[in-house]
Design an enzyme around this catalytic site. Structure first.
Site, PDB file in Angstrom:
ATOM      1  N   HIS A 412      21.989 -40.181 -51.275  1.00  0.00           N
ATOM      2  CA  HIS A 412      20.640 -39.658 -51.108  1.00  0.00           C
ATOM      3  C   HIS A 412      19.685 -40.808 -50.840  1.00  0.00           C
ATOM      4  O   HIS A 412      19.652 -41.792 -51.593  1.00  0.00           O
ATOM      5  CB  HIS A 412      20.183 -38.903 -52.359  1.00  0.00           C
ATOM      6  N   HIS A 413      18.926 -40.706 -49.750  1.00  0.00           N
ATOM      7  CA  HIS A 413      17.905 -41.689 -49.396  1.00  0.00           C
ATOM      8  C   HIS A 413      16.553 -40.995 -49.304  1.00  0.00           C
ATOM      9  O   HIS A 413      16.192 -40.456 -48.262  1.00  0.00           O
ATOM     10  CB  HIS A 413      18.222 -42.347 -48.049  1.00  0.00           C
ATOM     11  N   GLU A 414      15.824 -40.959 -50.386  1.00  0.00           N
ATOM     12  CA  GLU A 414      14.432 -40.514 -50.334  1.00  0.00           C
ATOM     13  C   GLU A 414      13.599 -41.705 -49.889  1.00  0.00           C
ATOM     14  O   GLU A 414      13.593 -42.750 -50.529  1.00  0.00           O
ATOM     15  CB  GLU A 414      13.962 -39.998 -51.687  1.00  0.00           C
ATOM     16  N   HIS A 482      15.717 -33.948 -44.729  1.00  0.00           N
ATOM     17  CA  HIS A 482      14.733 -33.080 -45.365  1.00  0.00           C
ATOM     18  C   HIS A 482      13.322 -33.562 -45.041  1.00  0.00           C
ATOM     19  O   HIS A 482      13.104 -34.740 -44.766  1.00  0.00           O
ATOM     20  CB  HIS A 482      14.947 -33.043 -46.875  1.00  0.00           C
ATOM     21  N   GLU A 483      12.381 -32.608 -45.071  1.00  0.00           N
ATOM     22  CA  GLU A 483      10.979 -32.879 -44.704  1.00  0.00           C
ATOM     23  C   GLU A 483      10.848 -33.468 -43.302  1.00  0.00           C
ATOM     24  O   GLU A 483       9.928 -34.237 -43.015  1.00  0.00           O
ATOM     25  CB  GLU A 483      10.293 -33.805 -45.721  1.00  0.00           C
ATOM     26  N   GLU A 501      16.233 -29.623 -43.474  1.00  0.00           N
ATOM     27  CA  GLU A 501      15.490 -28.675 -44.303  1.00  0.00           C
ATOM     28  C   GLU A 501      14.382 -28.105 -43.420  1.00  0.00           C
ATOM     29  O   GLU A 501      14.537 -27.054 -42.844  1.00  0.00           O
ATOM     30  CB  GLU A 501      14.927 -29.362 -45.536  1.00  0.00           C
ATOM     31  N   GLU A 507      14.348 -24.263 -53.361  1.00  0.00           N
ATOM     32  CA  GLU A 507      13.791 -24.967 -54.512  1.00  0.00           C
ATOM     33  C   GLU A 507      12.357 -24.565 -54.810  1.00  0.00           C
ATOM     34  O   GLU A 507      11.864 -24.776 -55.920  1.00  0.00           O
ATOM     35  CB  GLU A 507      13.887 -26.484 -54.318  1.00  0.00           C
TER      36      GLU A 507
END
Length: 706
Positions: A412-414, A482-483, A501, A507
Site C-alpha cells: 500500500h502506497h498512500e 484510489h482517489e 476506486e 467504506e
C-alpha cells in the site's frame, strides 16, 4: 412548460441552420441503427449530429478547440478532404468480462484548414459503432503548429429533450459522491456538500447516464484519457445542451501539447435497452492495444486485508498518537505505540492464515509504513518514504511467513497527494517491493495535490497515473489506484492497471451518511463504464456498532448480506476484496463459500435485467470452466424476478446454489438474514428470485452428472 416556446424556436432555428450547412459539406457514417452526420455551418464552424434509427440522440452540436494564442480551431474552417473506411476485427483481452471482443465500426475522417492565417490543419476522426459513436481531434505535425496550449474545448452535446439524468457534481478533485437522479433542467449541485473543490452548480462529471422519455439510453464519457485533462460537462438547464469543460491546471490553462497530438475520444453509447449499455465495449475498443510484450505475470485475484478494521474504529493506521513529525528527523523506534496499530506482525499473520485457509491469493496491509501520525490535511511535502516499516511490522519475517503459506502480500502506497514526493521515491519503492516479494500495489491520493494548485483530474495528474501504470508494468507490478481520475478504458493498454476506486466506495458506509441502496444499481451505468472499480464488497457485519459501539453508533452498510455477495458479480473487477474482518466471515462460513468460489476473470457476461437506479441482474461464465455465476441486486424496493436460465449449456445439468435474502430481510431492519438452498437446473429451467428491500441474490451454477 415555461421553456417550451424558446426551446421550440431554438430547435427550428438549429434545424434550418443545419439544413443549410448540409447543402455545403454534409458527410455521414453509419453502423446498424447508429448514424453520424458532419457538416460545416455557413460561418465555417464544424458540427456533428447523431441519431439512433429515426430518433435524434445528439442534435447539431458544435466542435472546436481554443488555443491560448488565439489561433485555435474555434473559428471558420474549410474542408480539405475526407474519407470513410470500415473496420471489423476481433481481439482478446488479457483479462476481462468476455473472452474476446469484436471491434466493428465505420470511420469517417475529416480534414479541415483554418480559413484565416496561419491556416493550420485539424483532423476530426469519427468512429461509428452499432452501439454508439466515438470522436476525437487530431493535430498533425505542421510548420505553423508545434507547441500550443489548449485554453478551452468547444465540444457540445445538444440533447433533443429534458432527459432523466444520473449525475454527480463536476468536482475537479473527487468522484466520491452519491448520485442524484433528476431531469437535466433540475441539475443543481449548490446544496451538495463538496468533498474537496466546490463544483459549479450546473457542472457534472462523466460518465453521465441519461434516459429519454421515448426509450433511449444514452451514456456520455471519454476513452483513452492520456496527456489531457478530464472532461466534465456544463449543463444548460434551459436548452438541455451539454458543453465540455476541461479541468484546469494551477494557472488556468487546460492542456500543454506538442504536435503531432490528439485528444481523448469523446464517447456516446446509445441503445434502446439498458442491458445493451452495460454490454458495450465501445470505450475499450477506442483504446490502444496493450503496450506490454509479456503479460503472464498479471493475475486477477481476490484478497483480504488490514483495512476495514481501521474504518470501523477497531484499529488505527498510525503507530503512535503524536503529530508534527518530520520524516527524515524522527527516530520511529522511540515513539510510544498507541496499542491499537493494525499493521502489526501478529495481526498480519492472522490475515495470512485466513487467506491461506480459504483460498484467497493476497493480503493487503495498510498502515505498515512510517508517517501516518502526521499525514492528513497538512498539505505536507514529505510524509512517506514507502520503504521504512513501523517497529512492529517485521518485513522479512512476514515475507517468509506469507511465502510458506502460498499467499502474496499486497503493498500500500498512500501518497497523501504529495505526488512529487511519490515520483521521487517510486524507483526505490518498487525495488523494495521486488526485494520482499510484493507484486501488486494499491496507491492512494487523499488530500490536495502537490504540486500545489494541480487537481486530481487535471493534465498533470492524468500523466502521473499513466506514468505509474507504465513504471509498475516495467517492474512487473500490478496496480490499483484510489482517489484517481475515473477510468477511460486504459486497462486495455496497461492490463497491469487492474482497478481504480474513483467513486464513492463501500467504506463510505463506515464513516459518513453511507451509500443509499440504489447506489450500486447506478454505478455500473456511470463509473464502471470506463473500467473496473475496487468497490470492496463482502461486508457481512452490516451493523457496524458491533465493532465499536461508542464510535460507530447507528452506522451500518445500506444493503443486505446477500446483496454484498451479489456485488461480486454485478460490480465487475479483476481485483476483488473480501473486505470484512476474518472473524465476521468465520461466523458465516456457509455464505462465505460464495466469495471463495466466485471467479474474477470471465469468458462470457450477460446482462439479463437492468434499469439504472432500480435493479440489475448479471450472469457470468468462469474463465476456462463450465461454471456460471449470477448476481441480482435491487434498490430500496423489494422485487421478484423470474430468471430464464437459457444461458446455460443445453444438455448439461447444473447444481444451482442460491444465496438469497432471508424471510423478512431488509437493508435497514433485518440486513443479515439470508438463506441458502440448492436445486438442480438446466437451460430450460426458470429460477425465481425474491429480493428484499436493499437486497440481492447470488447464485453459483456448477455442472453435475445427469
Amino acid at each position: 412548460m415555461r421553456n417550451s416556446l424558446p426551446l421550440l424556436f431554438l430547435l427550428l432555428l438549429t434545424t434550418r441552420q443545419w439544413a443549410g450547412a448540409q447543402t455545403q459539406s454534409a458527410l455521414t457514417a453509419r453502423q446498424d441503427k447508429v448514424s453520424l452526420t458532419f457538416a460545416l455551418a455557413p460561418d465555417g464552424r464544424p458540427s456533428y449530429a447523431v441519431s439512433y434509427g429515426p430518433k435524434p440522440v445528439v442534435l447539431p452540436s458544435r466542435l472546436g478547440l481554443a488555443f491560448a494564442d488565439g489561433q485555435g480551431f474555434d473559428g471558420p474552417l474549410t474542408l480539405v478532404g475526407s474519407d470513410v473506411k470500415d473496420v471489423d476485427e476481433t481481439w482478446q483481452p488479457v483479462w476481462g468480462e468476455v473472452k474476446s471482443i469484436r471491434n466493428h465500426y465505420q470511420q469517417l475522417t475529416v480534414r479541415l484548414r483554418q480559413s484565416a492565417p496561419p491556416g493550420r490543419l485539424l483532423t476530426l476522426v469519427f468512429r461509428v459503432f452499432a452501439d454508439g459513436v466515438g470522436f476525437r481531434y487530431e493535430l498533425p505535425a505542421q510548420p505553423a503548429l508545434q507547441y500550443f496550449t489548449v485554453q478551452d474545448e468547444k465540444t457540445e452535446f445538444n440533447l433533443p429533450a429534458n432527459h432523466k439524468a444520473f449525475w454527480i457534481p463536476g468536482d475537479y478533485d473527487s468522484n466520491e459522491y452519491t448520485y442524484s437522479t433528476t431531469r437535466l433542467s433540475e441539475v443543481n449541485s449548490a446544496g451538495i456538500e463538496a468533498i474537496q473543490l466546490k463544483s459549479a452548480p450546473q457542472r457534472v462529471q462523466t460518465p453521465l447516464m441519461l434516459k429519454s422519455d421515448d426509450g433511449l439510453y444514452v451514456n456520455i464519457h471519454e476513452a483513452a484519457l492520456v496527456n489531457y485533462p478530464a472532461m466534465m460537462l456544463d449543463v444548460d438547464t434551459n436548452t438541455f445542451g451539454l458543453r465540455s469543460h476541461l479541468v484546469p491546471d494551477a494557472l488556468g490553462a487546460k492542456a500543454y501539447l506538442q504536435a503531432p497530438e490528439h485528444t481523448p475520444w469523446r464517447t456516446i453509447v446509445v441503445a434502446d435497452n439498458a442491458p445493451a449499455v452495460l454490454a458495450s465495449k465501445l470505450i475499450l475498443n477506442l483504446n490502444e492495444p496493450t503496450k506490454l510484450t509479456e503479460t503472464s505475470w498479471i493475475r486477477p485475484q481476490k484478497f483480504v486485508g488490514v483495512w476495514w478494521e481501521m474504518h470501523v474504529n477497531k484499529a488505527s493506521w498510525n503507530y503512535s498518537d503524536v503529530s508534527n513529525l518530520k520524516l527524515a528527523d524522527t527516530d520511529w523506534s522511540k515513539l510510544t505505540p498507541n496499542g491499537h496499530h493494525g499493521a502489526n506482525t501478529q495481526n498480519v499473520k492472522r490475515y495470512i492464515d485466513f487467506a491461506a485457509k480459504y483460498g484467497l491469493q493476497s493480503v493487503l496491509v495498510e498502515g505498515w509504513n512510517v508517517g501516518w501520525e502526521d499525514w492528513a490535511n497538512n498539505w505536507k511535502e514529505e510524509v512517506f518514504d514507502f520503504v521504512t516499516p513501523y517497529p512492529d511490522f517485521a518485513v522479512a519475517e512476514l515475507q517468509q511467513y506469507a511465502q510458506s503459506k502460498g499467499v502474496k502480500l499486497m503493498m500500500h502506497h498512500e501518497t497523501s497527494s504529495s505526488v512529487t514526493n511519490y515520483e521521487r521515491r517510486q524507483d526505490a519503492a518498487y525495488r523494495f517491493m521486488q526485494g520482499h516479494n510484493y507484486d501488486a500495489v494499491k496507491t492512494g491520493y487523499v488530500g490536495r495535490i502537490i504540486p500545489r494548485g494541480e487537481h486530481h483530474d487535471g493534465q498533470w495528474m492524468v500523466n502521473h497515473y499513466v506514468r505509474t501504470a507504465q513504471k509498475t508494468a516495467d517492474n512487473h507490478i500490478m496496480v490499483d489506484m484510489h482517489e484517481s481520475v475515473r477510468p477511460t478504458g486504459l486497462h486495455r493498454t496497461y492490463p497491469n492497471w487492474l482497478a481504480n476506486e474513483a467513486a464513492r466506495g463501500n467504506e463510505f458506509n463506515a464513516w459518513s451518511s453511507g451509500n443509499p441502496p440504489e447506489h450500486e444499481t447506478i454505478l455500473p451505468f456511470t463509473r464502471l463504464m470506463g473500467g473496473p472499480m475496487d468497490y470492496t464488497p463482502g461486508i457481512f457485519q452490516i451493523k457496524l456498532d458491533d465493532w465499536n459501539p461508542e464510535r460507530n453508533k447507528g452506522k451500518q452498510v445500506h444493503t443486505t448480506l446477500a446483496k454484498q455477495l451479489a456485488l461480486y458479480v454485478t460490480m465487475y473487477s479483476p481485483l476483488q476484496m473480501a473486505a470484512d474482518l476474518p472473524e465476521a466471515y468465520e461466523q458465516h462460513l456457509d455464505a462465505f463459500r460464495f466469495i471463495q468460489d466466485v471467479p474474477v476473470d470471465w469468458d462470457d457476461t450477460r446482462i439479463l435485467l437492468a434499469e439504472p437506479g432500480d435493479y440489475l441482474t448479471t450472469v457470468r461464465k468462469a474463465k476456462g470452466k463450465e461454471e456460471w455465476y449470477l448476481g441480482a441486486i435491487t434498490d430500496e424496493n423489494a422485487r421478484r424476478q423470474s430468471v430464464k436460465l437459457d444461458f446455460l449449456t443445453p444438455g448439461q445439468r447444473y447444481e444451482a446454489t442460491i444465496y438469497a435474502d432471508g424471510k423478512n430481510a431488509s437493508w435497514n431492519n433485518n440486513p443479515m438474514a439470508y438463506q441458502i438452498r440448492r436445486v438442480k437446473v438446466d437451460s430450460r429451467s426458470t429460477l425465481p428470485l425474491a429480493l428484499a428491500p436493499g437486497g440481492g441474490a447470488a447464485v453459483s451454477f456448477k455442472p453435475v452428472s445427469k
